[in-house]
Write a protein that holds these residues in place. Sequence first.
Motif, PDB file in Angstrom:
ATOM      1  N   GLY A 137       2.182  -7.365   3.714  1.00 49.92           N
ATOM      2  CA  GLY A 137       1.224  -6.731   2.816  1.00 49.92           C
ATOM      3  C   GLY A 137       1.809  -6.456   1.443  1.00 49.92           C
ATOM      4  O   GLY A 137       2.807  -7.037   1.036  1.00 49.92           O
ATOM      5  N   THR A 138       1.194  -5.528   0.752  1.00 48.82           N
ATOM      6  CA  THR A 138       1.608  -5.183  -0.602  1.00 48.82           C
ATOM      7  C   THR A 138       2.563  -3.993  -0.579  1.00 48.82           C
ATOM      8  O   THR A 138       2.766  -3.342   0.457  1.00 48.82           O
ATOM      9  CB  THR A 138       0.383  -4.819  -1.453  1.00 48.82           C
ATOM     10  OG1 THR A 138      -0.222  -3.620  -0.920  1.00 48.82           O
ATOM     11  CG2 THR A 138      -0.639  -5.953  -1.437  1.00 48.82           C
ATOM     12  N   VAL A 139       3.131  -3.702  -1.740  1.00 50.66           N
ATOM     13  CA  VAL A 139       3.981  -2.520  -1.861  1.00 50.66           C
ATOM     14  C   VAL A 139       3.177  -1.269  -1.544  1.00 50.66           C
ATOM     15  O   VAL A 139       3.669  -0.350  -0.876  1.00 50.66           O
ATOM     16  CB  VAL A 139       4.575  -2.431  -3.287  1.00 50.66           C
ATOM     17  CG1 VAL A 139       5.285  -1.086  -3.499  1.00 50.66           C
ATOM     18  CG2 VAL A 139       5.549  -3.573  -3.528  1.00 50.66           C
ATOM     19  N   LEU A 140       1.929  -1.227  -1.981  1.00 53.76           N
ATOM     20  CA  LEU A 140       1.088  -0.058  -1.707  1.00 53.76           C
ATOM     21  C   LEU A 140       0.868   0.119  -0.202  1.00 53.76           C
ATOM     22  O   LEU A 140       0.840   1.253   0.298  1.00 53.76           O
ATOM     23  CB  LEU A 140      -0.257  -0.200  -2.421  1.00 53.76           C
ATOM     24  CG  LEU A 140      -1.185   1.017  -2.362  1.00 53.76           C
ATOM     25  CD1 LEU A 140      -0.499   2.243  -2.963  1.00 53.76           C
ATOM     26  CD2 LEU A 140      -2.503   0.724  -3.074  1.00 53.76           C
ATOM     27  N   ASP A 141       0.734  -0.988   0.519  1.00 56.27           N
ATOM     28  CA  ASP A 141       0.615  -0.893   1.980  1.00 56.27           C
ATOM     29  C   ASP A 141       1.879  -0.267   2.569  1.00 56.27           C
ATOM     30  O   ASP A 141       1.804   0.596   3.453  1.00 56.27           O
ATOM     31  CB  ASP A 141       0.396  -2.288   2.590  1.00 56.27           C
ATOM     32  CG  ASP A 141      -0.930  -2.909   2.192  1.00 56.27           C
ATOM     33  OD1 ASP A 141      -1.875  -2.145   1.914  1.00 56.27           O
ATOM     34  OD2 ASP A 141      -1.012  -4.151   2.153  1.00 56.27           O
ATOM     35  N   GLY A 142       3.031  -0.702   2.074  1.00 51.37           N
ATOM     36  CA  GLY A 142       4.290  -0.143   2.571  1.00 51.37           C
ATOM     37  C   GLY A 142       4.426   1.334   2.251  1.00 51.37           C
ATOM     38  O   GLY A 142       4.916   2.119   3.078  1.00 51.37           O
ATOM     39  N   ILE A 143       3.987   1.728   1.069  1.00 47.64           N
ATOM     40  CA  ILE A 143       4.056   3.141   0.681  1.00 47.64           C
ATOM     41  C   ILE A 143       3.206   3.987   1.621  1.00 47.64           C
ATOM     42  O   ILE A 143       3.612   5.071   2.064  1.00 47.64           O
ATOM     43  CB  ILE A 143       3.590   3.324  -0.777  1.00 47.64           C
ATOM     44  CG1 ILE A 143       4.587   2.659  -1.730  1.00 47.64           C
ATOM     45  CG2 ILE A 143       3.439   4.809  -1.124  1.00 47.64           C
ATOM     46  CD1 ILE A 143       4.113   2.617  -3.182  1.00 47.64           C
ATOM     47  N   GLY A 144       2.026   3.499   1.949  1.00 49.33           N
ATOM     48  CA  GLY A 144       1.149   4.246   2.853  1.00 49.33           C
ATOM     49  C   GLY A 144       1.776   4.430   4.226  1.00 49.33           C
ATOM     50  O   GLY A 144       1.732   5.529   4.802  1.00 49.33           O
ATOM     51  N   ARG A 145       2.364   3.363   4.770  1.00 52.67           N
ATOM     52  CA  ARG A 145       3.006   3.463   6.083  1.00 52.67           C
ATOM     53  C   ARG A 145       4.189   4.432   6.027  1.00 52.67           C
ATOM     54  O   ARG A 145       4.417   5.221   6.946  1.00 52.67           O
ATOM     55  CB  ARG A 145       3.487   2.080   6.531  1.00 52.67           C
ATOM     56  CG  ARG A 145       2.373   1.061   6.756  1.00 52.67           C
ATOM     57  CD  ARG A 145       2.908  -0.209   7.411  1.00 52.67           C
ATOM     58  NE  ARG A 145       1.892  -1.248   7.476  1.00 52.67           N
ATOM     59  CZ  ARG A 145       1.836  -2.285   6.654  1.00 52.67           C
ATOM     60  NH1 ARG A 145       2.750  -2.430   5.707  1.00 52.67           N
ATOM     61  NH2 ARG A 145       0.875  -3.178   6.770  1.00 52.67           N
ATOM     62  N   GLU A 146       4.944   4.360   4.945  1.00 55.64           N
ATOM     63  CA  GLU A 146       6.123   5.213   4.828  1.00 55.64           C
ATOM     64  C   GLU A 146       5.730   6.686   4.732  1.00 55.64           C
ATOM     65  O   GLU A 146       6.360   7.549   5.351  1.00 55.64           O
ATOM     66  CB  GLU A 146       6.940   4.804   3.613  1.00 55.64           C
ATOM     67  CG  GLU A 146       8.304   5.485   3.538  1.00 55.64           C
ATOM     68  CD  GLU A 146       9.179   4.918   2.439  1.00 55.64           C
ATOM     69  OE1 GLU A 146      10.408   4.905   2.618  1.00 55.64           O
ATOM     70  OE2 GLU A 146       8.627   4.474   1.401  1.00 55.64           O
TER      71      GLU A 146
END
Length: 293
Positions: free
Chosen positions: A113-122
């Motif tokens: 996914g995108t960086v924003l997807d990773g931020i949400g999971r984190e």
Amino acid sequence: MELTIITGMSGAGKSTAMGTFEDAGWFCVDNLPPGLLPAFADLVLLEGSRVERAAVVCDVRGGVWFKELEPVLRRVEEARGVRPRVVFLEASDEAIINRFRETRRPHPLSGDGTVLDGIGRERSELAEVRARAEVVIDTTGLSIWDLRRRVTEALMAPGSRPRLHVQFVSFGYKHGVPRDADLLFDVRFLQNPHYVPALNPLTGLEPAVAEFVAAAPGMDEFRARLEALLDFLLPAYADEGKASVVIGIGCTGGRHRSVAIAEMFARRYSREFDVSTSHRHITRTTSAPTEPA
């Protein structure tokens, strides 16, 4: 023993925070899996260990092991008698996205996914750890030096904060200017001991040369003006979070005037800062300078 756990969002400045602790003399470990924290605590608590303050970065790079952080922290506190202090660094989604864009590195949890997807999971994975943290620092809008200052003020006792390292470097212009100098001062306007036969073979480390330079016309005014400048600049550099300052003092050959003055100012500021001297060209052989006496 003081044990600080640095954690938080990827891209929020954990490496900068760890560097601040390291510069203050703390024992630092980056990306330690939480499961190894008890063994790490046992190691630094061994009799004869000189580690009194340690900072460890634990974050989602540890993968599945990171989920063990909370129970491991409780275990370290109960079994080792050490209460880890948790520091959580965060930033806005926009700030983190911009930082990943600048470094061109993938977010550790973005997957396909995108960086924003990773931020949400984190954020979801770190919610419990953030709630437990004693100190939360939002680095949105902070420069590296702002963050270092914030970490120092919030997490270090005044006596344990790093002192600014000031290095006075003497050099000879005929041999080249030091590239690593933050400030440069030219003292070739002073009378040159090179032209005094008794002083020529000596260096600025010798009392006779130091006394000659100190008594040279214009030296008192130069010293007063330079001290006034450094009295202003050095504390300002320290407050800004700068770890070291290199001050170059140059004369013609780098053996007499610059050496004596570097040593003079090193003594002057040794109580306030961590001071050292380096004499780049003191052993260079010299021919007669082209400048007037």
